[in-house]
Scaffold this motif. Structure first.
Motif, PDB file in Angstrom:
ATOM      1  N   LYS A 221     -11.640  -8.330   1.342  1.00  0.00           N
ATOM      2  CA  LYS A 221     -11.962  -6.987   1.839  1.00  0.00           C
ATOM      3  C   LYS A 221     -10.927  -5.979   1.351  1.00  0.00           C
ATOM      4  O   LYS A 221     -11.266  -4.853   0.968  1.00  0.00           O
ATOM      5  N   PHE A 222      -9.669  -6.377   1.361  1.00  0.00           N
ATOM      6  CA  PHE A 222      -8.596  -5.506   0.868  1.00  0.00           C
ATOM      7  C   PHE A 222      -8.796  -5.192  -0.615  1.00  0.00           C
ATOM      8  O   PHE A 222      -8.687  -4.045  -1.046  1.00  0.00           O
ATOM      9  N   ILE A 223      -9.101  -6.221  -1.388  1.00  0.00           N
ATOM     10  CA  ILE A 223      -9.299  -6.032  -2.828  1.00  0.00           C
ATOM     11  C   ILE A 223     -10.469  -5.094  -3.086  1.00  0.00           C
ATOM     12  O   ILE A 223     -10.380  -4.162  -3.890  1.00  0.00           O
ATOM     13  N   ASP A 224     -11.582  -5.332  -2.382  1.00  0.00           N
ATOM     14  CA  ASP A 224     -12.777  -4.503  -2.584  1.00  0.00           C
ATOM     15  C   ASP A 224     -12.567  -3.059  -2.135  1.00  0.00           C
ATOM     16  O   ASP A 224     -13.092  -2.126  -2.744  1.00  0.00           O
ATOM     17  N   THR A 225     -11.800  -2.883  -1.056  1.00  0.00           N
ATOM     18  CA  THR A 225     -11.613  -1.549  -0.485  1.00  0.00           C
ATOM     19  C   THR A 225     -10.555  -0.742  -1.217  1.00  0.00           C
ATOM     20  O   THR A 225     -10.742   0.455  -1.478  1.00  0.00           O
ATOM     21  N   TYR A 226      -9.441  -1.378  -1.570  1.00  0.00           N
ATOM     22  CA  TYR A 226      -8.298  -0.648  -2.115  1.00  0.00           C
ATOM     23  C   TYR A 226      -8.140  -0.800  -3.631  1.00  0.00           C
ATOM     24  O   TYR A 226      -8.029   0.189  -4.347  1.00  0.00           O
ATOM     25  N   LEU A 227      -8.114  -2.033  -4.114  1.00  0.00           N
ATOM     26  CA  LEU A 227      -7.845  -2.238  -5.533  1.00  0.00           C
ATOM     27  C   LEU A 227      -8.998  -1.763  -6.412  1.00  0.00           C
ATOM     28  O   LEU A 227      -8.811  -1.482  -7.597  1.00  0.00           O
ATOM     29  N   PHE A 228     -10.182  -1.680  -5.826  1.00  0.00           N
ATOM     30  CA  PHE A 228     -11.359  -1.183  -6.546  1.00  0.00           C
ATOM     31  C   PHE A 228     -11.076   0.154  -7.225  1.00  0.00           C
ATOM     32  O   PHE A 228     -11.539   0.413  -8.342  1.00  0.00           O
ATOM     33  N   HIS A 229     -10.313   1.008  -6.569  1.00  0.00           N
ATOM     34  CA  HIS A 229     -10.044   2.348  -7.086  1.00  0.00           C
ATOM     35  C   HIS A 229      -9.084   2.350  -8.279  1.00  0.00           C
ATOM     36  O   HIS A 229      -8.955   3.360  -8.963  1.00  0.00           O
ATOM     37  N   TYR A 230      -8.408   1.228  -8.510  1.00  0.00           N
ATOM     38  CA  TYR A 230      -7.374   1.193  -9.537  1.00  0.00           C
ATOM     39  C   TYR A 230      -7.669   0.150 -10.616  1.00  0.00           C
ATOM     40  O   TYR A 230      -6.761  -0.405 -11.230  1.00  0.00           O
ATOM     41  N   GLU A 233      -6.143   0.965 -14.120  1.00  0.00           N
ATOM     42  CA  GLU A 233      -4.685   0.828 -14.139  1.00  0.00           C
ATOM     43  C   GLU A 233      -4.255  -0.635 -14.087  1.00  0.00           C
ATOM     44  O   GLU A 233      -3.284  -1.036 -14.727  1.00  0.00           O
ATOM     45  N   LEU A 234      -5.014  -1.441 -13.328  1.00  0.00           N
ATOM     46  CA  LEU A 234      -4.649  -2.849 -13.166  1.00  0.00           C
ATOM     47  C   LEU A 234      -4.888  -3.681 -14.417  1.00  0.00           C
ATOM     48  O   LEU A 234      -4.376  -4.797 -14.528  1.00  0.00           O
ATOM     49  N   LEU A 235      -5.650  -3.152 -15.355  1.00  0.00           N
ATOM     50  CA  LEU A 235      -5.814  -3.837 -16.640  1.00  0.00           C
ATOM     51  C   LEU A 235      -4.565  -3.700 -17.505  1.00  0.00           C
ATOM     52  O   LEU A 235      -4.340  -4.491 -18.420  1.00  0.00           O
ATOM     53  N   LYS A 236      -3.723  -2.701 -17.192  1.00  0.00           N
ATOM     54  CA  LYS A 236      -2.531  -2.422 -17.992  1.00  0.00           C
ATOM     55  C   LYS A 236      -1.222  -2.728 -17.263  1.00  0.00           C
ATOM     56  O   LYS A 236      -0.243  -3.104 -17.897  1.00  0.00           O
ATOM     57  N   GLY A 261      -8.399 -10.960 -12.516  1.00  0.00           N
ATOM     58  CA  GLY A 261      -7.843 -10.539 -13.803  1.00  0.00           C
ATOM     59  C   GLY A 261      -6.624  -9.651 -13.703  1.00  0.00           C
ATOM     60  O   GLY A 261      -6.201  -9.058 -14.702  1.00  0.00           O
ATOM     61  N   TYR A 262      -6.025  -9.555 -12.490  1.00  0.00           N
ATOM     62  CA  TYR A 262      -4.855  -8.708 -12.301  1.00  0.00           C
ATOM     63  C   TYR A 262      -3.591  -9.555 -12.229  1.00  0.00           C
ATOM     64  O   TYR A 262      -3.635 -10.744 -11.956  1.00  0.00           O
ATOM     65  N   HIS A 263      -2.452  -8.888 -12.436  1.00  0.00           N
ATOM     66  CA  HIS A 263      -1.167  -9.596 -12.453  1.00  0.00           C
ATOM     67  C   HIS A 263      -0.271  -9.102 -11.322  1.00  0.00           C
ATOM     68  O   HIS A 263      -0.040  -7.905 -11.178  1.00  0.00           O
ATOM     69  N   VAL A 264       0.213 -10.038 -10.500  1.00  0.00           N
ATOM     70  CA  VAL A 264       1.125  -9.693  -9.409  1.00  0.00           C
ATOM     71  C   VAL A 264       2.556  -9.913  -9.864  1.00  0.00           C
ATOM     72  O   VAL A 264       2.903 -10.989 -10.351  1.00  0.00           O
ATOM     73  N   LYS A 265       3.390  -8.897  -9.697  1.00  0.00           N
ATOM     74  CA  LYS A 265       4.781  -8.997 -10.130  1.00  0.00           C
ATOM     75  C   LYS A 265       5.742  -9.265  -8.984  1.00  0.00           C
ATOM     76  O   LYS A 265       6.739  -9.974  -9.155  1.00  0.00           O
ATOM     77  N   SER A 266       5.487  -8.704  -7.788  1.00  0.00           N
ATOM     78  CA  SER A 266       6.459  -8.896  -6.714  1.00  0.00           C
ATOM     79  C   SER A 266       5.839  -8.813  -5.333  1.00  0.00           C
ATOM     80  O   SER A 266       4.818  -8.156  -5.127  1.00  0.00           O
ATOM     81  N   PHE A 267       6.494  -9.526  -4.392  1.00  0.00           N
ATOM     82  CA  PHE A 267       6.185  -9.457  -2.970  1.00  0.00           C
ATOM     83  C   PHE A 267       7.488  -9.143  -2.239  1.00  0.00           C
ATOM     84  O   PHE A 267       8.489  -9.852  -2.416  1.00  0.00           O
ATOM     85  N   ILE A 268       7.497  -8.104  -1.441  1.00  0.00           N
ATOM     86  CA  ILE A 268       8.685  -7.737  -0.675  1.00  0.00           C
ATOM     87  C   ILE A 268       8.296  -7.642   0.795  1.00  0.00           C
ATOM     88  O   ILE A 268       7.407  -6.874   1.160  1.00  0.00           O
ATOM     89  N   LYS A 269       8.964  -8.422   1.622  1.00  0.00           N
ATOM     90  CA  LYS A 269       8.662  -8.410   3.051  1.00  0.00           C
ATOM     91  C   LYS A 269       9.203  -7.151   3.711  1.00  0.00           C
ATOM     92  O   LYS A 269       8.501  -6.464   4.460  1.00  0.00           O
ATOM     93  N   LYS A 270      10.493  -6.843   3.447  1.00  0.00           N
ATOM     94  CA  LYS A 270      11.144  -5.677   4.054  1.00  0.00           C
ATOM     95  C   LYS A 270      11.792  -4.846   2.944  1.00  0.00           C
ATOM     96  O   LYS A 270      12.730  -5.301   2.295  1.00  0.00           O
ATOM     97  N   PRO A 271      11.330  -3.628   2.732  1.00  0.00           N
ATOM     98  CA  PRO A 271      11.831  -2.829   1.606  1.00  0.00           C
ATOM     99  C   PRO A 271      13.135  -2.087   1.852  1.00  0.00           C
ATOM    100  O   PRO A 271      13.686  -1.503   0.923  1.00  0.00           O
ATOM    101  N   ILE A 272      13.688  -2.131   3.056  1.00  0.00           N
ATOM    102  CA  ILE A 272      14.806  -1.246   3.401  1.00  0.00           C
ATOM    103  C   ILE A 272      16.017  -1.410   2.475  1.00  0.00           C
ATOM    104  O   ILE A 272      16.587  -0.415   2.011  1.00  0.00           O
TER     105      ILE A 272
END
Length: 290
Positions: A221-230, A233-236, A261-272
């Protein structure tokens, strides 16, 4: 001294540092979201943070990144409150949480997502943060978030769709909450935080077929709702994720995203801590160039 705050709807991380970036004190309070909290609520939280921080009377700069700080009016509210509580602050920056997510993950182009109590997404072109869809908040959006997962669990429990072994476990864990569910849900000051609190059950029971199915459906649902718009950009460019839900479900999230077909570079739990380092390094670079 410089004060940093990174706030979702559930919790806010505070870090007080020297001008060179050396940490003086860290603390945590409940989250500050001006879309769901009154001024008095926010003041109470900020004052609590002040009492927990050392050397707070010497705070000259504040960098606050928070959920719900997307509009000029809400940013002004938070700035006024911070100025009132930290009277000696001469420079205050208020940005929404998605800006903080970008600054904590990348200096180069990429798609940056928040997946914690709430959900959000943007494209960063290396200079500007671009949001192709507005953040609609916990009532209209937040697909894939802790808020979304909590609602799913509660509905399945209430409607008898949760498997019996998990239903019994869920009842044991949340018996008091379930007895007062409707009253708490509709009278709490923090409904999104309350709903997201049930999502912990998901991650305490990973491996169960029902739990894994919910996670996959939620991420889809997250992918369809949010990543759909990008999609272009996600191809590059790569994906970056910030937030506890993304962090604890990164195995499923990474696979499903890469299956698209997308590439994940990082996961950050707490960005502070990443935010502190980014701002301090900018300050040092600016001083050197002068």
């Amino acid at each position: 001294m410089i004060l940093f705050a990174d706030s979702g709807s559930t919790k806010c991380d505070w870090v007080l540092v020297e001008e060179n970036g050396q940490t003086i004190c860290k603390t945590k309070t409940i989250g500050i979201n001006p879309l769901v909290l009154s001024n008095d609520n926010i003041i109470s939280i900020v004052e609590k943070a002040k009492t927990l921080l050392k050397g707070n009377g010497s705070v000259k700069e504040i960098y606050f990144y928070g959920a719900g700080c997307c509009e000029t009016t809400t940013r002004k509210r938070v700035r006024r409150i911070l100025q009132t509580v930290f009277e000696n602050a001469e420079f205050i920056v208020i940005e929404e949480d998605i800006i903080g997510a970008v600054k904590s993950t990348t200096k180069t182009p990429g798609v940056v997502c928040i997946l914690g109590t709430g959900a959000n997404c943007c494209y960063y072109d290396g200079k500007t943060v671009i949001q192709k869809a507005p953040a609609l908040g916990y009532l209209l959006a937040d697909e894939g978030s802790g808020n979304y997962l909590g609602k799913k669990l509660l509905k399945d429990y209430t409607l008898g769709k949760m498997p019996s072994h998990l239903r019994a476990l869920f009842k044991d864990n949340y018996s008091k909450e379930l007895e007062q569910l409707m009253e708490k849900l509709y009278n709490t000051k923090y409904p999104n935080k309350y709903l997201a609190s049930f999502a912990q059950f998901i991650f305490h029971n990973r491996g169960d077929a029902y739990i894994e199915k919910i996670l996959r459906q939620s991420i889809s649902k997250f992918i369809d709702t949010y990543l759909f718009h990008y999609k272009e950009e996600l191809l590059k460019y790569p994906l970056h994720f910030v937030g506890s839900i993304a962090y604890y479900s990164q195995d499923i999230l990474k696979k499903m995203v890469e299956d698209n077909g997308y590439h994940v570079k990082s996961f950050i739990k707490k960005p502070i801590d990443h935010l502190v380092n980014q701002v301090i390094s900018q300050r040092i670079s600016h001083k050197i160039s002068q």
